[in-house]
Design an enzyme around this catalytic site. Structure first.
Site, mmCIF file in Angstrom:
data_model
loop_
_atom_site.group_PDB
_atom_site.id
_atom_site.type_symbol
_atom_site.label_atom_id
_atom_site.label_comp_id
_atom_site.label_asym_id
_atom_site.label_seq_id
_atom_site.Cartn_x
_atom_site.Cartn_y
_atom_site.Cartn_z
ATOM 1 N N ASP A 57 15.197 29.167 29.266
ATOM 2 C CA ASP A 57 16.588 28.828 29.017
ATOM 3 C C ASP A 57 17.274 28.417 30.320
ATOM 4 O O ASP A 57 17.103 29.073 31.354
ATOM 5 C CB ASP A 57 17.280 30.053 28.415
ATOM 6 C CG ASP A 57 18.750 29.832 28.136
ATOM 7 O OD1 ASP A 57 19.064 29.080 27.200
ATOM 8 O OD2 ASP A 57 19.577 30.426 28.852
ATOM 9 N N GLU A 87 14.094 24.116 29.713
ATOM 10 C CA GLU A 87 15.316 23.486 29.263
ATOM 11 C C GLU A 87 15.948 22.940 30.542
ATOM 12 O O GLU A 87 16.492 23.707 31.348
ATOM 13 C CB GLU A 87 16.245 24.493 28.586
ATOM 14 C CG GLU A 87 17.521 23.847 28.073
ATOM 15 C CD GLU A 87 18.503 24.862 27.490
ATOM 16 O OE1 GLU A 87 19.174 24.520 26.502
ATOM 17 O OE2 GLU A 87 18.592 25.988 28.027
ATOM 18 N N ASP A 91 19.842 25.097 18.856
ATOM 19 C CA ASP A 91 21.127 24.808 19.464
ATOM 20 C C ASP A 91 21.694 23.528 18.870
ATOM 21 O O ASP A 91 21.569 22.456 19.459
ATOM 22 C CB ASP A 91 20.905 24.634 20.972
ATOM 23 C CG ASP A 91 22.064 25.130 21.787
ATOM 24 O OD1 ASP A 91 23.099 25.451 21.201
ATOM 25 O OD2 ASP A 91 21.926 25.184 23.014
ATOM 26 N N ASP A 98 12.123 43.632 21.783
ATOM 27 C CA ASP A 98 13.313 44.127 21.100
ATOM 28 C C ASP A 98 12.929 45.065 19.953
ATOM 29 O O ASP A 98 12.186 44.681 19.045
ATOM 30 C CB ASP A 98 14.133 42.951 20.570
ATOM 31 C CG ASP A 98 15.561 43.351 20.254
ATOM 32 O OD1 ASP A 98 15.741 44.295 19.468
ATOM 33 O OD2 ASP A 98 16.490 42.717 20.788
ATOM 34 N N ASP A 148 20.583 50.187 21.960
ATOM 35 C CA ASP A 148 21.551 49.245 22.505
ATOM 36 C C ASP A 148 22.743 49.973 23.119
ATOM 37 O O ASP A 148 23.079 51.095 22.713
ATOM 38 C CB ASP A 148 22.081 48.325 21.400
ATOM 39 C CG ASP A 148 21.063 47.297 20.963
ATOM 40 O OD1 ASP A 148 19.948 47.278 21.517
ATOM 41 O OD2 ASP A 148 21.385 46.506 20.053
ATOM 42 N N GLU A 207 14.716 42.628 24.991
ATOM 43 C CA GLU A 207 15.821 43.459 24.521
ATOM 44 C C GLU A 207 17.200 42.833 24.739
ATOM 45 O O GLU A 207 17.516 42.350 25.824
ATOM 46 C CB GLU A 207 15.792 44.816 25.213
ATOM 47 C CG GLU A 207 14.888 45.830 24.526
ATOM 48 C CD GLU A 207 15.413 46.291 23.179
ATOM 49 O OE1 GLU A 207 16.499 45.854 22.765
ATOM 50 O OE2 GLU A 207 14.723 47.101 22.541
ATOM 51 N N THR A 208 18.003 42.837 23.691
ATOM 52 C CA THR A 208 19.369 42.339 23.751
ATOM 53 C C THR A 208 20.239 43.177 22.818
ATOM 54 O O THR A 208 19.717 43.918 21.979
ATOM 55 C CB THR A 208 19.407 40.849 23.357
ATOM 56 O OG1 THR A 208 20.684 40.307 23.674
ATOM 57 C CG2 THR A 208 19.159 40.657 21.877
ATOM 58 N N ASN A 226 21.777 43.641 19.787
ATOM 59 C CA ASN A 226 21.862 43.087 18.429
ATOM 60 C C ASN A 226 21.894 44.145 17.333
ATOM 61 O O ASN A 226 22.082 43.803 16.169
ATOM 62 C CB ASN A 226 20.735 42.081 18.165
ATOM 63 C CG ASN A 226 19.354 42.655 18.456
ATOM 64 O OD1 ASN A 226 19.166 43.864 18.497
ATOM 65 N ND2 ASN A 226 18.378 41.777 18.658
#
Length: 774
Positions: free
Chosen positions: A407, A455, A530, A290, A159, A260-261, A263
């Site tokens: 999203d 969404e 959410d 991730d 990261d 991947e983010t 975190n």
């Protein structure tokens, strides 16, 4: 610093993670697509080729490293641009890499120059030679001091923010930061060979037969002490839950983002929410699984482990869906600093080609923003679209994924590149329609293809599009959620007619039929990640987000939840949860519920726990008697839905008798047993509705199914309709408090005899009744 602003109450989006690969993995016989982007082994593994796209760069170099945390490169390659394709490429022999000390995994990143920062021979990392502007009039933001992640990297090393690199300003532009060299901290791409592991046989079930279980991969098993500690919260741990979910009756598991983010930062202070990103909606790379979710974090480990997890679910007959974020990226938007809003993070796309990869304002100085978390990805641009489509194809074909939930998917329907936003369902040039054209949706009756779930909203403009997506797309039906919540929880405060309820229960024809879609294009839900859990929807009057760790604090969150604590009565709260779950599973369309809702999982009133990587937000696997009863109720209702195809219609229900048995396919009833007409449907004073489905028209084992819902606070008598010649009614369940317990839903063959036509059944307030005829 890295962008931590949220801009909307839904989610915090942050930054990302990754891994590495040994040259020993390079295949001896590699069939490599000559046009493939990214860094790939070629020439039977004797060379590595680097390919990246930028329409506006004037120079791109690949910097190669022997270790992921090194600021000292082993080798620099000057890439050459093909003017016909805009692809920059270079190839290096493995022997050359080895001679420069790269004898293990190959780590790399890109440095790019362009009109706002042309190449200057005097430049070296950490100086400003050649600098003209952080952004020019055309919107270019090139900066060679920032080592950039390859958008096509199959895995990345780590990261941006971690134990050794806590200062996010190294990635920033602006007078105070543009000269900072990010190489020592920047995530590196990894040259990854093809991984041969199987993902098993994909289920080909029709989408109308799915039951979707939305869950966070880490949260699924972090609290499960029955698993070895080493695999809790990982792909390997999730694989161990395939049997449980199959036994529950789930047919598709939908994971919150797995690309991947940022975190790893969650672990820097495990007892704090500071800077934490749990949900993962700030993507750093759209190919790499991730690394934080892998128990095997070696080079290639996340990819292998992810594929093994998919195989475990496939072997159990369960589809794997992934929540994907292509409307914005983890680079974020403008943030404060010495130059105010001119300060931006350059991690990947922005530094390679800001104008191609982002939708900009009319003057090209700022992002156009319908996301609230950094600005729109440029979904109209062909280069940017290629990246989306290539990423989806990789997750489908290589990683074995069966479908995707998109999203803020309205951004994918934007027909504008810069200076505007306009959702256009029919424009073939949008990413929305290109995805459906190049990655075909599964046919109505099942088979090969993917399940595409939108969404159907974003922020502002014409982005609210429930019912407005192209024919290949299913949608989260937010109107279903809102109307059922209001009817259950806002009696006397919100008006929801029985006609509005009937339309939602029958598949929302008003939203989907006019454009050729079917009931199963409606993904029905009452709770999602959410917002409140199903339990909390009926246990809290308002959000309680400002609690201390581990229950909070979480900023933002919706203020209009249509929730109610049922007057504080625990039995009434459980009854409401049973009724809500039953309504969901008896409605035409595809039901979705969140992980743990089957057992009354609580978030302790927090309706926006985007940052809570904590035991309070993970699923728990011990059950008290009430939780066990709710799990049994859910399992049996899922079994009932699976056993009765009449509840999963391929077409919208007909009001006619289509097989001559003197029973309409679907008929709506008032409580007195008479047919509900337009006057009854439209009267806001009516709160009870019933319906009967002719099971014989669907090949259903029940010749008829009758459902009665009393939305009123007091009891209502329902006069039962004709069950068919020689038939009687038998009770499957009644969600009233008197029927709470492990046997609240009767098993097939053990249903309670009720009677025939004109039998009067007293249904308690806020309860639901299910009968079958036999």
């Amino acid at each position: 610093m890295l962008d931590r602003r949220r801009g909307r109450s839904r989610k915090l989006r942050t930054l990302g993670l990754a891994g590495a690969l040994c040259l020993a993995w390079l295949p001896t016989h590699a069939a490599i697509d000559a046009h493939a982007l990214g860094a790939r082994p070629v020439d039977a593994g004797d060379s590595v080729r680097f390919r990246v796209r930028s329409a506006h760069a004037s120079r791109i170099e690949a910097w190669i490293y022997a270790s992921p945390d090194s600021g000292a490169e082993a080798l620099r390659l000057n890439l050459v641009r093909d003017p016909a394709t805009g692809i920059w490429s270079a190839t290096v022999p493995v022997a050359t890499l080895q001679a420069q000390g790269v004898t293990g995994p190959v780590y790399y990143g890109y440095r790019a120059w362009g009109p706002n920062w042309p190449h200057d021979a005097a430049w070296s990392p950490g100086n400003s030679a050649g600098f003209v502007a952080d952004v020019d009039a055309a919107g270019h933001r090139f900066n060679p001091n920032k080592l950039l992640i390859d958008p096509y990297a199959r895995e990345i090393s780590h990261d941006p923010i971690g134990p050794g690199c806590s200062d996010g300003t190294v990635y920033a532009s602006g007078a105070a930061h543009r000269h900072k060299d990010s190489a020592a901290c920047a995530p590196k791409g990894i040259v990854l060979a093809e991984e041969a592991g199987s993902t098993g046989s994909k289920p080909t079930r029709a989408f109308r037969d799915e039951v979707i279980y939305e869950v966070h991969l880490r949260g699924l098993t972090m609290n499960d002490t029955a698993l070895p500690a080493s695999i809790r919260g990982t792909y390997a741990g999730a694989a161990q839950k395939a049997a449980y979910l199959a036994g529950l009756g789930v047919t598709a598991v939908e994971f919150l983002p797995l690309q991947e983010t940022q975190n790893d930062q969650n672990d820097l202070d495990p007892d704090s929410t500071e800077g934490d990103n749990y949900w993962g909606y700030m993507t750093l790379n759209w190919f790499a699984p991730d690394r934080r979710y892998a128990s095997d974090q070696s080079v290639g480990g996340p990819t292998r482990e992810f594929k093994a997890m998919v195989k475990a679910f496939h072997d159990a007959g369960i589809k794997v869906y992934v929540d994907v974020v292509y409307n914005h990226t983890g680079e974020g938007g403008p943030w404060g600093g010495s130059d105010g809003v001119s300060v931006y993070n350059l991690l990947s796309w922005r530094g390679l080609d800001n104008r191609s990869y982002y939708s900009l304002s009319a003057d090209h100085q700022y992002p156009w923003d319908n996301t609230g978390v950094g600005g729109n990805y440029n979904t109209r641009n062909p280069i940017a679209q290629d990246l989306i489509v290539d990423s989806l194809a990789y997750w489908r074909d290589t990683l074995g994924v069966d479908g995707f939930r998109f999203d803020l998917a309205s951004v994918l329907g934007n027909r504008c590149e810069h200076g505007c936003f306009d959702f256009d369902r029919d424009d073939a040039g949008t990413a929305l329609n290109r995805i459906a054209a190049e990655l075909p949706a599964r046919p109505a009756n099942g088979g090969a293809g993917i399940d595409l779930i939108a969404e159907p909203w974003a922020i502002g403009g014409n982005s609210y599009q429930v019912g407005g997506f192209p024919s290949a797309w299913a949608e989260w039906n937010g109107d279903y959620r809102d109307r059922i919540r209001k009817k259950q929880n806002k009696l006397g405060l919100e008006t929801v007619t029985t006609g509005a309820l009937a339309t939602r229960f029958a598949g929302s024809s008003d939203l989907y039929q006019d454009d050729g879609r079917r009931p199963w294009h409606s993904v029905n839900f009452l709770a999602a990640h959410d917002g409140f859990t199903l339990n909390d929807l009926y246990a809290y009057n308002s959000k309680l987000n400002n609690q201390p760790w581990p229950y909070g604090p979480s900023d933002g969150g919706e203020d209009h939840n249509n929730s109610w604590d049922q007057g504080g009565a625990a039995a009434a709260q459980r009854q409401a949860a049973r009724t809500g779950m039953a309504l969901l599973l008896l409605s035409a369309g595809v039901p979705m519920f969140t992980g743990g809702d089957e057992a009354l999982r609580t978030q302790f009133g927090n309706n926006n726990p985007y940052n809570l990587d904590s035991p309070a937000n993970w699923l728990y696997w011990t059950r008290d008697s009430h939780e066990a009863n709710q799990e049994t109720f859910t399992r049996r209702m899922l079994g009932f839905r699976a056993a009765h195809p009449a509840l999963r219609p391929a077409q919208f229900y007909s009001g006619g008798d289509n097989n001559g048995n003197v029973m309409e396919q679907l008929r709506w009833f008032r409580p007195d047993g008479q047919q509900a007409d337009a006057g009854y449907f439209g009267d806001s004073g009516n709160h009870a509705i019933a319906w009967r489905i002719d099971g014989s028209e669907f090949g259903d084992p029940a010749s008829a199914i009758y459902v009665a819902y009393n939305g009123w606070s007091g009891p209502v008598d329902f006069t039962l309709p004709w069950p068919g010649a020689g038939k009687s009614w038998y009770r499957v369940t009644d969600t009233a408090a008197w029927n709470e317990g492990a046997d609240a839903v009767r098993l097939p063959g053990a249903e309670d005899p009720i009677g025939g036509e004109w039998t009067v059944y007293g249904l308690h307030g806020r309860s639901l009744l299910v009968l079958i005829a036999r």
